[in-house]
Motif scaffolding. Sequence first.
Motif, PDB file in Angstrom:
ATOM      1  N   VAL A   1      -4.500  -6.551   8.170  1.00  0.00           N
ATOM      2  CA  VAL A   1      -4.670  -7.796   7.427  1.00  0.00           C
ATOM      3  C   VAL A   1      -3.841  -8.903   8.078  1.00  0.00           C
ATOM      4  CG1 VAL A   1      -5.181  -6.624   5.240  1.00  0.00           C
ATOM      5  CG2 VAL A   1      -2.806  -7.216   5.799  1.00  0.00           C
ATOM      6  N   SER A   2      -4.045 -10.114   7.604  1.00  0.00           N
ATOM      7  CA  SER A   2      -3.314 -11.260   8.128  1.00  0.00           C
ATOM      8  C   SER A   2      -3.126 -12.259   6.997  1.00  0.00           C
ATOM      9  CB  SER A   2      -4.127 -11.885   9.274  1.00  0.00           C
ATOM     10  OG  SER A   2      -3.480 -13.025   9.793  1.00  0.00           O
ATOM     11  N   ASN A   3      -1.970 -12.898   6.958  1.00  0.00           N
ATOM     12  CA  ASN A   3      -1.672 -13.911   5.934  1.00  0.00           C
ATOM     13  C   ASN A   3      -1.698 -13.350   4.515  1.00  0.00           C
ATOM     14  OD1 ASN A   3      -1.460 -16.322   7.702  1.00  0.00           O
ATOM     15  ND2 ASN A   3      -3.605 -15.833   8.144  1.00  0.00           N
ATOM     16  N   PHE A   4      -1.356 -12.064   4.358  1.00  0.00           N
ATOM     17  CA  PHE A   4      -1.298 -11.462   3.031  1.00  0.00           C
ATOM     18  C   PHE A   4       0.111 -11.614   2.457  1.00  0.00           C
ATOM     19  CE2 PHE A   4      -4.964  -8.386   2.004  1.00  0.00           C
ATOM     20  CZ  PHE A   4      -5.895  -9.189   2.639  1.00  0.00           C
ATOM     21  N   THR A   5       0.173 -12.007   1.199  1.00  0.00           N
ATOM     22  CA  THR A   5       1.452 -12.102   0.494  1.00  0.00           C
ATOM     23  C   THR A   5       1.894 -10.703   0.057  1.00  0.00           C
ATOM     24  OG1 THR A   5       0.354 -12.338  -1.631  1.00  0.00           O
ATOM     25  CG2 THR A   5       0.814 -14.378  -0.421  1.00  0.00           C
ATOM     26  N   ILE A   6       3.083 -10.605  -0.507  1.00  0.00           N
ATOM     27  CA  ILE A   6       3.580  -9.310  -1.013  1.00  0.00           C
ATOM     28  C   ILE A   6       2.617  -8.738  -2.045  1.00  0.00           C
ATOM     29  CG2 ILE A   6       5.391  -8.209  -2.406  1.00  0.00           C
ATOM     30  CD1 ILE A   6       7.393 -10.118  -1.008  1.00  0.00           C
ATOM     31  N   GLU A   7       2.197  -9.587  -2.966  1.00  0.00           N
ATOM     32  CA  GLU A   7       1.282  -9.108  -4.012  1.00  0.00           C
ATOM     33  C   GLU A   7      -0.028  -8.605  -3.408  1.00  0.00           C
ATOM     34  OE1 GLU A   7      -1.105 -10.760  -7.962  1.00  0.00           O
ATOM     35  OE2 GLU A   7       0.271 -12.102  -6.917  1.00  0.00           O
ATOM     36  N   GLN A   8      -0.552  -9.349  -2.447  1.00  0.00           N
ATOM     37  CA  GLN A   8      -1.825  -8.961  -1.828  1.00  0.00           C
ATOM     38  C   GLN A   8      -1.663  -7.710  -0.971  1.00  0.00           C
ATOM     39  OE1 GLN A   8      -2.361 -12.801  -0.100  1.00  0.00           O
ATOM     40  NE2 GLN A   8      -3.885 -13.439  -1.615  1.00  0.00           N
ATOM     41  N   LEU A   9      -0.546  -7.619  -0.276  1.00  0.00           N
ATOM     42  CA  LEU A   9      -0.288  -6.437   0.542  1.00  0.00           C
ATOM     43  C   LEU A   9      -0.128  -5.199  -0.352  1.00  0.00           C
ATOM     44  CD1 LEU A   9      -0.029  -5.683   3.503  1.00  0.00           C
ATOM     45  CD2 LEU A   9       2.418  -6.192   3.386  1.00  0.00           C
ATOM     46  N   GLY A  10       0.545  -5.397  -1.482  1.00  0.00           N
ATOM     47  CA  GLY A  10       0.699  -4.302  -2.447  1.00  0.00           C
ATOM     48  C   GLY A  10      -0.644  -3.815  -2.962  1.00  0.00           C
ATOM     49  N   LYS A  11      -1.529  -4.754  -3.246  1.00  0.00           N
ATOM     50  CA  LYS A  11      -2.864  -4.397  -3.748  1.00  0.00           C
ATOM     51  C   LYS A  11      -3.660  -3.675  -2.660  1.00  0.00           C
ATOM     52  CE  LYS A  11      -6.770  -6.304  -6.265  1.00  0.00           C
ATOM     53  NZ  LYS A  11      -7.497  -7.500  -6.716  1.00  0.00           N
ATOM     54  N   ALA A  12      -3.527  -4.161  -1.429  1.00  0.00           N
ATOM     55  CA  ALA A  12      -4.226  -3.518  -0.300  1.00  0.00           C
ATOM     56  C   ALA A  12      -3.743  -2.083  -0.116  1.00  0.00           C
ATOM     57  CB  ALA A  12      -4.008  -4.326   0.972  1.00  0.00           C
ATOM     58  N   ILE A  13      -2.428  -1.881  -0.269  1.00  0.00           N
ATOM     59  CA  ILE A  13      -1.856  -0.531  -0.159  1.00  0.00           C
ATOM     60  C   ILE A  13      -2.436   0.373  -1.251  1.00  0.00           C
ATOM     61  CG2 ILE A  13       0.298   0.797  -0.469  1.00  0.00           C
ATOM     62  CD1 ILE A  13       1.724  -1.637   0.938  1.00  0.00           C
ATOM     63  N   ASP A  14      -2.527  -0.147  -2.470  1.00  0.00           N
ATOM     64  CA  ASP A  14      -3.103   0.625  -3.580  1.00  0.00           C
ATOM     65  C   ASP A  14      -4.551   1.001  -3.295  1.00  0.00           C
ATOM     66  OD1 ASP A  14      -0.732   0.449  -4.954  1.00  0.00           O
ATOM     67  OD2 ASP A  14      -1.376  -1.206  -6.262  1.00  0.00           O
ATOM     68  N   LEU A  15      -5.274   0.093  -2.654  1.00  0.00           N
ATOM     69  CA  LEU A  15      -6.708   0.306  -2.428  1.00  0.00           C
ATOM     70  C   LEU A  15      -7.000   1.248  -1.263  1.00  0.00           C
ATOM     71  CD1 LEU A  15      -8.119  -3.304  -2.962  1.00  0.00           C
ATOM     72  CD2 LEU A  15      -8.756  -1.282  -4.279  1.00  0.00           C
ATOM     73  N   ILE A  16      -6.316   1.065  -0.138  1.00  0.00           N
ATOM     74  CA  ILE A  16      -6.693   1.865   1.044  1.00  0.00           C
ATOM     75  C   ILE A  16      -5.531   2.649   1.662  1.00  0.00           C
ATOM     76  CG2 ILE A  16      -8.677   0.378   1.624  1.00  0.00           C
ATOM     77  CD1 ILE A  16      -6.966  -0.829   3.911  1.00  0.00           C
ATOM     78  N   GLY A  17      -4.318   2.467   1.114  1.00  0.00           N
ATOM     79  CA  GLY A  17      -3.168   3.232   1.614  1.00  0.00           C
ATOM     80  C   GLY A  17      -2.472   2.519   2.762  1.00  0.00           C
ATOM     81  N   ALA A  18      -1.152   2.505   2.717  1.00  0.00           N
ATOM     82  CA  ALA A  18      -0.360   1.828   3.756  1.00  0.00           C
ATOM     83  C   ALA A  18      -0.641   2.397   5.143  1.00  0.00           C
ATOM     84  CB  ALA A  18       1.130   1.957   3.432  1.00  0.00           C
ATOM     85  N   GLU A  19      -0.977   3.691   5.195  1.00  0.00           N
ATOM     86  CA  GLU A  19      -1.220   4.327   6.495  1.00  0.00           C
ATOM     87  C   GLU A  19      -2.461   3.768   7.184  1.00  0.00           C
ATOM     88  OE1 GLU A  19      -3.492   6.723   3.462  1.00  0.00           O
ATOM     89  OE2 GLU A  19      -1.549   5.712   3.553  1.00  0.00           O
ATOM     90  N   ASN A  20      -3.310   3.083   6.407  1.00  0.00           N
ATOM     91  CA  ASN A  20      -4.526   2.487   6.978  1.00  0.00           C
ATOM     92  C   ASN A  20      -4.368   0.998   7.289  1.00  0.00           C
ATOM     93  OD1 ASN A  20      -6.324   4.760   7.045  1.00  0.00           O
ATOM     94  ND2 ASN A  20      -6.294   4.705   4.812  1.00  0.00           N
ATOM     95  N   ILE A  21      -3.168   0.474   7.128  1.00  0.00           N
ATOM     96  CA  ILE A  21      -2.926  -0.947   7.430  1.00  0.00           C
ATOM     97  C   ILE A  21      -2.013  -1.005   8.652  1.00  0.00           C
ATOM     98  CG2 ILE A  21      -2.060  -3.150   6.543  1.00  0.00           C
ATOM     99  CD1 ILE A  21      -2.568  -1.980   3.679  1.00  0.00           C
ATOM    100  N   ALA A  22      -2.625  -1.236   9.823  1.00  0.00           N
ATOM    101  CA  ALA A  22      -1.869  -1.188  11.081  1.00  0.00           C
ATOM    102  C   ALA A  22      -0.876  -2.339  11.194  1.00  0.00           C
ATOM    103  CB  ALA A  22      -2.826  -1.195  12.271  1.00  0.00           C
ATOM    104  N   THR A  23      -1.227  -3.488  10.611  1.00  0.00           N
ATOM    105  CA  THR A  23      -0.318  -4.633  10.663  1.00  0.00           C
ATOM    106  C   THR A  23      -0.670  -5.647   9.587  1.00  0.00           C
ATOM    107  OG1 THR A  23       0.777  -6.171  12.219  1.00  0.00           O
ATOM    108  CG2 THR A  23      -1.612  -6.164  12.245  1.00  0.00           C
ATOM    109  N   ASN A  24       0.284  -6.505   9.281  1.00  0.00           N
ATOM    110  CA  ASN A  24       0.030  -7.752   8.543  1.00  0.00           C
ATOM    111  C   ASN A  24       0.477  -8.842   9.506  1.00  0.00           C
ATOM    112  OD1 ASN A  24      -0.445  -9.762   6.617  1.00  0.00           O
ATOM    113  ND2 ASN A  24       1.424  -9.367   5.461  1.00  0.00           N
ATOM    114  N   GLN A  25      -0.468  -9.655   9.959  1.00  0.00           N
ATOM    115  CA  GLN A  25      -0.148 -10.706  10.931  1.00  0.00           C
ATOM    116  C   GLN A  25       0.184 -11.986  10.167  1.00  0.00           C
ATOM    117  OE1 GLN A  25      -2.720 -13.147  14.099  1.00  0.00           O
ATOM    118  NE2 GLN A  25      -2.654 -10.980  14.629  1.00  0.00           N
ATOM    119  N   VAL A  26       1.412 -12.447  10.313  1.00  0.00           N
ATOM    120  CA  VAL A  26       1.878 -13.609   9.544  1.00  0.00           C
ATOM    121  C   VAL A  26       2.672 -14.555  10.438  1.00  0.00           C
ATOM    122  CG1 VAL A  26       1.938 -12.475   7.271  1.00  0.00           C
ATOM    123  CG2 VAL A  26       3.915 -12.287   8.778  1.00  0.00           C
ATOM    124  N   GLU A  27       2.822 -15.784   9.975  1.00  0.00           N
ATOM    125  CA  GLU A  27       3.608 -16.771  10.723  1.00  0.00           C
ATOM    126  C   GLU A  27       5.099 -16.437  10.617  1.00  0.00           C
ATOM    127  OE1 GLU A  27       4.665 -21.546  10.623  1.00  0.00           O
ATOM    128  OE2 GLU A  27       2.859 -20.862   9.585  1.00  0.00           O
TER     129      GLU A  27
END
Length: 266
Positions: free
Chosen positions: A128-154
Motif C-alpha cells: 500500500v501507499s499513503n495509508f494512515t495508521i487506521e487504514q494500515l490497521g484495517k488492511a492488516i485485519d483484512l489480508i494480514g501484515a505478512e501480505n503487506i510488503a510495504t507502506n510507501q509514504v512521504e
Amino acid sequence: MGIPVIGLGTYRLKDQDVIDSVDQALQLGYRHIDTAQIYENEQAVGRAIADSGIARDELFVTTKIWISNLAPRKLIPSLEESLSKLNLNHVDMTLIHWPSPDDKVPMEEYLPMLLEAREQGLTKHIGVSNFTIEQLGKAIDLIGAENIATNQVEIHPFLHNRKVAEFAREHDIQLTAYMPLAVGEVMQDPVLQAIGQAHQVTPAQVTLAWLLQLGYVVIPSSTKRQHQQDNLHAADLRLSQDDMAAIAALERNQRIADPDFAPAWD
C-alpha cells in the motif's frame, strides 16, 4: 528478491526524460525502479528496461494502482494494462497508490483483488501507499501484515511520519520513503550541509544515509548522472549518533504531497 533498499523514483518524469533516467540508473547499478499508473510513463520505463539488456530476475519493478482503478472489476485489468505498457509478464510489487477517497471503494473490495493479482502471477509482492495508521490497521485485519510488503509514504528530514513508522515497525511492515530529498530542499539546509561537509558528501547523501540507517527503503528521483551515482553511494555512509540526532531535530511536519483526496494524516 527482497525490496532493494535504494530505488529510482520516476514521478514527474515523462517520455525521453524517463527513458534516459532509467537507462542511466540501470547502467550505474540501480536494480529497483518505481513507477505508477498515474505517472503516465510506464511505457517509457518499459522501453528503458527492455533496452538495458539486464536479466529480468535481476530487476525489482514496482507500479501502483490509481484510485480510479480500485473497483474490483477494474483493478486486475488495469494491472494487466500496466504490464502490457511495461512489456513485462509480471511486476515485483504492486501497491495501492492512495486509499480510496472517502472510502468510496471499500478496502474489503480492492485489497482481496491485490491478493488475487498475486495468485495469478501478475505481481510477486503487494502493498500500500499513503495509508494512515487506521487504514494500515484495517488492511492488516483484512489480508494480514505478512501480505503487506510495504507502506510507501512521504518521509524526509522535515517530515518524519514517526507515528506511522512506529506502527509499521510493530507489525513488521517495511516503510518506503518517497520524496526523500523533499524535492531538493535538503540541499539548502544548513544542518545537512554541515554534516555533509564533515563527511565530504552532499546533503542528499546525508539524508539518504539517515533514512537507510532508520531501516527505510528510499526511492529518490533524479535525471543527473552524478546525482544518481551519489544517491547510490549513500548506502556506504555511516552517520554518528550525533548526526542522527541533529537530523531528528529538523522535523517540522512539512508535508509536500497533500492532494485534496488525501486521508486525514496521523
